[in-house]
Design a protein around this motif. Structure first.
Motif, PDB file in Angstrom:
ATOM      1  N   ARG A   1      -7.815   2.823 -22.249  1.00  0.00           N
ATOM      2  CA  ARG A   1      -8.634   2.840 -23.462  1.00  0.00           C
ATOM      3  C   ARG A   1      -9.971   3.450 -23.092  1.00  0.00           C
TER       4      ARG A   1
ATOM      5  N   TYR B   1      -0.019  -3.010 -29.585  1.00  0.00           N
ATOM      6  CA  TYR B   1      -1.020  -1.947 -29.723  1.00  0.00           C
ATOM      7  C   TYR B   1      -1.937  -2.294 -30.884  1.00  0.00           C
TER       8      TYR B   1
ATOM      9  N   PRO C   1      -3.693  -1.218 -25.006  1.00  0.00           N
ATOM     10  CA  PRO C   1      -2.308  -1.557 -25.331  1.00  0.00           C
ATOM     11  C   PRO C   1      -1.595  -2.185 -24.130  1.00  0.00           C
TER      12      PRO C   1
END
Length: 710
Positions: free
Chosen positions: A627, A576, A601
């Protein structure tokens, strides 16, 4: 759905896939040389990863593309874009330095974004990765280092060979032309003091198809691509302490397809390939050639407790990009179509001295010192002869000092400094105007000089096998694609153009652990900042611009693996990170970095099952999270759209399967990419937020292989 749940139950523990090794060889005992001071991985303490030959071969069973293999095998590297470009495939959110046997493949004077796809996986013995900014090799390693270590002879027999063949198909159906094949031949052996290895291969792909059996867009595509490679390595041992070695590696990858790109609407429908005729002025895109060679002289104990390693190397590269028709709304190249290429040559020398100093019974030190030199010449012509970026010449020289000191078998201290000097010579040149009636802008050339000392230090405490903490500090810097800036320059003198390099400072804390002699665990938390950024953003003229705002990246990585019993080995990894930058006039990091740098991630889980002797099954699950950091904005037409690089990245779930069965000197393998034939868009196509690049990833592909050793 039930099948997926059963498989997920098998994948219980997070870890790194590169821990997959044979029972009698632990990865932790592998000696890694990319740290410049050879050391065993388990003692390296920093984020050093070795992807073994066995893991490379296992991943290559389902897809032999190096960008795919790296994206699956290394937690800190983003997934492949399923194209020839690795533009958004960063390491820890930053640019990485790609090397073949220490020869840089990156072209900082004008970035090709093709440096990962520069070698065949069948020529590689292992991949050594240093995660995080590195000052060990100079410019380019602000995110880390990836070194492809080529194969070498490791037997005393006169003659040995290995022949591999394979077929790949997506549908096993007549008429779809999705069929491909792989051929690889290797010879190696030793004659008295002389040893040799020769490896050559061809890999072809058919038309790429997605999960819905539609042809994937050929733009920057891997459809109908033929990759050819030749690698030869010879060595002569004058004595047990003195050796001379030479290596040559050739790689090419060229697309010759009857597909053309069509359709495509971001967030609505994919860009696909249809059978058609491309522009008559277009030539086949791809890397026409990438030549790498070195001559290396190694002498142990050349004088007391000191080893010498002297290398002379060269690289020669020619890559052609896709043909771009003229767009009246956003013209380029005098309102004509065109096709850009990059030509690059490197000539370098590397001198290493490694001395062992026993300061006392309990304090031992290794000292590495020497220098690097490299001449880099790069230009970007159009295929029709017009020069978009003139030939730039960079003279790189550096001196370095690196030490590793062990105290009482409890503490390890690494410390090093490197001083780089780069002189770039820019000739007088003219920029190509976008309009047909415009004059070419004359730019007065000159010299651009960069000098940078970089430092690194690391301290590890060997408490016990169960807990080995470390803390590190490292710096890196990079010329951030100088040609991209020069080709659209408006200033009349090069010295007026902002060309300052990107400099990063990286901090990391973490630990390694071995619990109950069977569970391996690794954790790292890092943060990296730079006063000048290197993100790219689309300008009003359609060309990418460099965003120089300060950046801060923070992230963590967790890896673990364990052998449950003699039949089952499981593990995986989780990575991450997040990056922010300071917007104009801001004193805080108040804006997110684009997806071109920061990947979603990533979770990777795997299990290796050996139900009977000589039969192995590897199952790998890869998951990327969402994301979604940006909002659409109004464009010139009054429509809400995402900026390029800021698109919404949705989750991806993929399963890959590989298996092999050994019979004496023969091996039969089966690889299945995208086991459940999931229809999905690649992360790169989602973040780009452009209709032309909104393409899907591969559907289910089968690869059947046969290998014989003799």
């Amino acid at each position: 759905m039930k099948k997926k749940l059963i498989l997920l139950l098998l994948l219980q523990i997070t870890s790194q896939i590169h821990a997959q090794e044979s029972e009698n060889l632990e990865l932790n005992e592998t000696v890694v040389e990319t740290t410049r001071i050879p050391e065993i991985v388990k003692n390296s303490s920093s984020s050093v990863i070795v992807v073994s030959k066995e893991t490379i071969e296992s991943l290559a069973m389902s897809n032999p593309d190096m960008s795919v293999i790296l994206g699956l095998a290394v937690p800190s590297i983003g997934l492949s874009s399923n194209t020839t470009s690795n533009r958004s495939q960063t390491m820890r959110g930053r640019q990485m330095l790609i090397m073949i046997d220490g020869i840089p493949q990156s072209t900082p004077l004008r970035n090709t974004d093709r440096d990962i796809r520069s070698i065949s996986p069948f020529a590689i013995e292992r991949i050594e990765v240093i995660e995080g900014a590195s000052s060990l090799y100079g410019s380019g390693a602000i995110g880390g280092v990836v070194n492809f270590v080529t194969k070498k002879n490791n037997t005393d027999r006169l003659f040995n060979g290995e022949t591999s063949i394979g077929i790949t198909d997506a549908r096993f159906k007549q008429g779809d032309h999705a069929f491909g094949y792989k051929l690889n031949q290797q010879f190696y052996g030793k004659v008295n003091k002389f040893d040799y290895l020769v490896n050559g291969g061809i890999v072809t792909t058919g038309r790429g198809v997605d999960g819905e059996r539609k042809f994937i867009s050929p733009r920057y595509g891997l459809s109908d691509v033929m990759a050819k490679s030749i690698m030869a390595k010879v060595g002569y041992n004058f004595s047990t302490n003195t050796r001379i070695e030479a290596m040559y590696n050739y790689f090419s990858s060229e697309q010759d397809t009857d597909l053309i790109a069509a359709e495509g609407k971001y967030l609505q429908s994919p860009r696909i390939g249809i059978v058609g005729e491309k522009d008559v002025r277009a030539v086949n895109e791809g890397t026409r050639y990438n030549h790498n060679a070195y001559v290396k002289f190694i002498s142990k104990d050349i004088f007391k407790n000191t080893n010498l390693d002297l290398s002379l190397y060269t690289q020669n590269l020619y890559t052609i990009f896709d043909y771009r028709a003229n767009n009246p709304r956003s013209p380029r190249w005098e309102e004509t179509g065109g096709q850009a290429a990059i030509k690059a040559e490197k000539y370098g020398a590397r001198l290493n001295f490694l001395s062992a100093l026993n300061l006392s019974k309990d304090i031992k030190m290794s000292v590495l010192y020497g220098g690097d030199f490299m001449l880099d010449e790069t230009s970007q012509p159009l295929v029709d002869g017009r020069l978009w970026v003139p030939k730039l010449k960079a003279y790189n020289s550096a001196v370095f000092l690196q030490t590793v000191t062990n105290f009482y078998h409890k503490f390890s201290l690494k410390a090093g400094v490197r001083y780089d000097n780069i002189l770039v010579k820019v000739p007088n040149y003219k920029t190509i105007p976008t309009r047909a009636n415009q004059e070419w802008v004359s730019i007065e050339g000159g010299n651009l000089s960069y000098e940078k000392p970089t430092f690194n230090t690391l301290l590890q405490y060997h408490v016990a096998k169960e807990f080995n903490p470390y803390v590190s500090f490292s710096q890196g810097f990079a010329i951030f694609d100088l040609g991209r800036v020069l080709r659209t320059a408006n200033a009349d003198v090069v010295s007026k153009i902002e060309t300052d390099p990107v400099a990063t400072t990286n901090y990391e804390v973490g630990f390694t652990s071995k619990i109950a002699k069977k569970i391996n665990l690794k954790f790292a938390y890092y943060w990296s900042h730079s006063k000048l950024g290197s993100d790219l953003a689309a300008g009003d003229d359609g060309f990418w611009k460099v965003v120089r705002n300060p950046q801060l990246i923070q992230g963590l990585e967790v890896q673990a693996d364990t052998k449950i019993n003699k039949y089952v080995f499981v593990g995986g990894s989780y990575s991450y990170l997040e990056g922010k930058l300071k917007s104009e006039g801001s004193s805080t990091y108040d804006d997110y970095m684009s997806g071109l740098s920061i990947p979603a991630p990533k979770l990777t889980l795997f299990t290796t099952i050996t139900p009977v002797d000589n039969f192995t099954v590897n199952l790998m699950y890869t998951h990327t999270q969402e994301r979604n950091r940006f909002h659409p904005v109004l464009n010139n037409s009054g429509n809400l759209v995402y900026k390029e690089g800021e698109g919404k990245v949705s989750p991806i779930d993929l399963f890959n399967l590989s298996s092999n069965y050994k019979m004496n000197n023969m091996r039969i393998s089966l690889g299945i990419e995208n086991l459940f034939n999931k229809t999905y868009y690649t992360s790169s196509s989602m973040l780009m937020a452009r209709n032309n690049e909104y393409a899907r990833g591969n559907g289910r592909y089968y690869t059947l292989g046969f290998t014989v050793n003799y």
